[in-house]
Design a protein around this motif. Structure first.
Motif, PDB file in Angstrom:
ATOM      1  N   MET A   1      20.184  43.607  55.174  1.00 16.39           N
ATOM      2  CA  MET A   1      21.595  44.014  55.223  1.00 16.39           C
ATOM      3  C   MET A   1      22.472  42.851  55.667  1.00 16.39           C
ATOM      4  SD  MET A   1      22.065  47.006  54.043  1.00 16.39           S
ATOM      5  CE  MET A   1      23.802  47.068  54.507  1.00 16.39           C
ATOM      6  N   ARG A   2      22.005  42.092  56.651  1.00 15.35           N
ATOM      7  CA  ARG A   2      22.799  40.964  57.138  1.00 15.35           C
ATOM      8  C   ARG A   2      23.067  39.980  56.015  1.00 15.35           C
ATOM      9  NH1 ARG A   2      22.579  35.945  58.369  1.00 15.35           N
ATOM     10  NH2 ARG A   2      20.367  35.750  57.799  1.00 15.35           N
ATOM     11  N   VAL A   3      22.012  39.617  55.276  1.00 15.34           N
ATOM     12  CA  VAL A   3      22.152  38.647  54.196  1.00 15.34           C
ATOM     13  C   VAL A   3      23.009  39.216  53.066  1.00 15.34           C
ATOM     14  CG1 VAL A   3      20.905  37.363  52.411  1.00 15.34           C
ATOM     15  CG2 VAL A   3      20.005  37.471  54.749  1.00 15.34           C
ATOM     16  N   SER A   4      22.750  40.458  52.689  1.00 14.34           N
ATOM     17  CA  SER A   4      23.465  41.064  51.569  1.00 14.34           C
ATOM     18  C   SER A   4      24.956  41.176  51.840  1.00 14.34           C
ATOM     19  CB  SER A   4      22.877  42.447  51.270  1.00 14.34           C
ATOM     20  OG  SER A   4      23.537  43.051  50.188  1.00 14.34           O
ATOM     21  N   LEU A   5      25.323  41.667  53.022  1.00 15.40           N
ATOM     22  CA  LEU A   5      26.740  41.821  53.344  1.00 15.40           C
ATOM     23  C   LEU A   5      27.430  40.467  53.465  1.00 15.40           C
ATOM     24  CD1 LEU A   5      26.559  44.738  55.933  1.00 15.40           C
ATOM     25  CD2 LEU A   5      27.237  44.876  53.525  1.00 15.40           C
ATOM     26  N   ASP A   6      26.710  39.501  54.018  1.00 14.51           N
ATOM     27  CA  ASP A   6      27.281  38.163  54.144  1.00 14.51           C
ATOM     28  C   ASP A   6      27.560  37.554  52.774  1.00 14.51           C
ATOM     29  OD1 ASP A   6      27.963  35.782  55.866  1.00 14.51           O
ATOM     30  OD2 ASP A   6      26.349  34.896  54.679  1.00 14.51           O
ATOM     31  N   ARG A   7      26.674  37.789  51.817  1.00 10.57           N
ATOM     32  CA  ARG A   7      26.854  37.240  50.472  1.00 10.57           C
ATOM     33  C   ARG A   7      28.069  37.860  49.780  1.00 10.57           C
ATOM     34  NH1 ARG A   7      22.495  34.644  47.870  1.00 10.57           N
ATOM     35  NH2 ARG A   7      22.925  35.747  45.916  1.00 10.57           N
ATOM     36  N   VAL A   8      28.300  39.141  49.999  1.00  9.56           N
ATOM     37  CA  VAL A   8      29.475  39.798  49.415  1.00  9.56           C
ATOM     38  C   VAL A   8      30.738  39.435  50.183  1.00  9.56           C
ATOM     39  CG1 VAL A   8      30.534  42.052  48.937  1.00  9.56           C
ATOM     40  CG2 VAL A   8      28.105  41.685  48.444  1.00  9.56           C
ATOM     41  N   GLY A   9      30.597  39.223  51.489  1.00  9.38           N
ATOM     42  CA  GLY A   9      31.748  38.894  52.312  1.00  9.38           C
ATOM     43  C   GLY A   9      32.394  40.098  52.935  1.00  9.38           C
ATOM     44  N   THR A  10      31.559  41.051  53.390  1.00  2.00           N
ATOM     45  CA  THR A  10      32.073  42.246  54.039  1.00  2.00           C
ATOM     46  C   THR A  10      31.175  42.579  55.220  1.00  2.00           C
ATOM     47  OG1 THR A  10      32.764  44.552  53.670  1.00  2.00           O
ATOM     48  CG2 THR A  10      30.740  43.838  52.596  1.00  2.00           C
ATOM     49  N   ASP A  11      31.619  43.542  56.041  1.00  2.00           N
ATOM     50  CA  ASP A  11      30.836  43.871  57.238  1.00  2.00           C
ATOM     51  C   ASP A  11      30.080  45.184  57.118  1.00  2.00           C
ATOM     52  OD1 ASP A  11      32.996  45.577  57.246  1.00  2.00           O
ATOM     53  OD2 ASP A  11      33.514  45.280  59.361  1.00  2.00           O
ATOM     54  N   ARG A  12      30.225  45.874  55.999  1.00  2.00           N
ATOM     55  CA  ARG A  12      29.545  47.165  55.876  1.00  2.00           C
ATOM     56  C   ARG A  12      29.465  47.572  54.408  1.00  2.00           C
ATOM     57  NH1 ARG A  12      33.432  50.970  54.643  1.00  2.00           N
ATOM     58  NH2 ARG A  12      35.575  50.322  55.093  1.00  2.00           N
ATOM     59  N   ALA A  13      28.490  48.403  54.111  1.00  2.00           N
ATOM     60  CA  ALA A  13      28.425  49.112  52.842  1.00  2.00           C
ATOM     61  C   ALA A  13      28.774  50.578  53.120  1.00  2.00           C
ATOM     62  CB  ALA A  13      27.031  49.009  52.237  1.00  2.00           C
ATOM     63  N   ASP A  14      29.026  51.322  52.084  1.00  2.00           N
ATOM     64  CA  ASP A  14      29.240  52.757  52.251  1.00  2.00           C
ATOM     65  C   ASP A  14      27.931  53.517  52.088  1.00  2.00           C
ATOM     66  OD1 ASP A  14      32.345  53.155  52.354  1.00  2.00           O
ATOM     67  OD2 ASP A  14      31.977  51.665  50.794  1.00  2.00           O
ATOM     68  N   MET A  15      27.045  52.969  51.281  1.00  2.00           N
ATOM     69  CA  MET A  15      25.745  53.590  51.034  1.00  2.00           C
ATOM     70  C   MET A  15      24.801  52.505  50.529  1.00  2.00           C
ATOM     71  SD  MET A  15      26.969  55.511  47.574  1.00  2.00           S
ATOM     72  CE  MET A  15      28.634  55.632  48.261  1.00  2.00           C
TER      73      MET A  15
END
Length: 331
Positions: free
Chosen positions: A108-122
């Motif tokens: 999750m840390r890597v994925s959110l960092d790559r998108v440039g956000t701090d959270r997903a909704d699901m």
């Protein structure tokens, strides 16, 4: 003249899940096939039309160890489009190919960092070759919910038995259960999504179905030999799918629609389906896909009856199977 939807209606993504648009944009080989300005334009149009759920993943695990940049490019397009985080919904993925060595927290840390956000909704918890400790999977997913990484989750190509186990274990432990299953589903691939095992989950457990690969990588839209990488071929029926494309075209003409509209409307006419993932790269494709919503509302039952004979994986793929790289095939 086909009627176009002004905005996509919404359905609930399973009991306890969020309200989501009937169409959502997937990410595999999508954002990395577009010019930067075109990607931003498409995002703005999608959000304006209510298609504000984006399925975006970091593809660098297991058979998808390709270091794709599609998630990075999506984040760039969001910023170029001037979208605020509250303007859209983000669905990420957690992969089981290298789990638990690759922890969900790190993914999750890597994925959110790559998108440039701090959270997903699901998130969707992805398929696996060898069955993991599902108790640990559900517990670790719940920990990510607790820490605010996302609020809801589903599964990708698990067997119905494994999904039921996850639902029952979560209920017994007071954890957040999966609310949806993302499955390959189309007018030619029906055995698993429409089979009894998953049907019991959709009616008895309140799980929702999220349809993916509805155009078989573009084959059902007439692109018989896509040059890009497309999904797996459970049951080995892809040549049979190519062979029925002319018949799909004839049925499409009867309904005054396009093949994409017919394919999307077929899936949405199934009451278990909450939404359909599409991989459009041009505004015209999005508008075309939105017209499927009106087609489904007006003639959904009729078109499902017209397409009944195109069920190609019937008696080929076991309805209780998972749809990973290779699905069990009946003898």
């Amino acid at each position: 003249m086909m009627e176009f939807a002004e905005r996509a209606p919404r359905r609930r993504l399973g009991v306890g899940g969020p309200e989501v648009p009937l169409l959502a944009l997937g990410s595999w080989n999508t954002w990395d096939r577009m010019d930067r300005d075109d990607a931003a334009e498409l995002l703005r149009l999608a959000v304006d039309r209510g298609v504000d759920l984006f399925d975006v993943a970091h593809y660098n695990f297991g058979p998808h160890a390709e270091n794709a940049q599609t998630d990075v490019l999506f984040g760039q397009a969001v910023r170029d489009a001037g979208l605020a985080r509250e303007d859209y919904m983000l669905c990420g993925k957690l992969w089981l190919w290298e789990y638990p060595a690759s922890s969900f927290a790190e993914q999750m840390r890597v994925s959110l960092d790559r998108v440039g956000t701090d959270r997903a909704d699901m998130v969707v918890v992805g398929d696996f070759m060898e069955r993991p400790d599902l108790r640990a999977v559900v517990t670790d997913v719940a920990e990510q919910v607790r820490t605010g990484g996302f609020a809801h989750w589903g599964v990708n190509n698990w067997s119905a038995g494994d999904v039921l186990f996850a639902c029952r274990f979560a209920a017994a432990e007071g954890l957040v259960p999966p609310s949806f299953a993302q499955l390959k589903y189309s007018l030619v691939r029906r055995s698993v999504p429409e089979g009894v095992p998953f049907g019991t989950l959709f009616t008895g457990e309140g799980l929702a179905l999220q349809a993916s690969d509805v155009l078989e990588g573009g084959i059902l839209a007439g692109r018989l030999h896509p040059e890009r990488k497309i999904g797996a071929d459970p049951g080995g029926i892809r040549d049979r799918i190519r062979a029925v494309v002319p018949e799909v075209g004839r049925i499409t003409e009867r309904f005054g629609a396009t093949p994409a509209q017919l394919s999307i409307a077929y899936c949405l006419a199934n009451p278990a389906v909450a939404n359909v993932l599409v991989g459009v790269t041009r505004p015209a494709q999005l508008e075309d896909n939105l017209a499927a919503l009106a087609l489904c509302a007006r003639r959904g039952d009729e078109l499902r009856a017209a397409l009944a004979g195109l069920w190609l994986d019937r008696d080929v793929v076991d309805p209780s199977a998972s749809w990973g790289t290779d699905a069990p095939v009946r003898a």
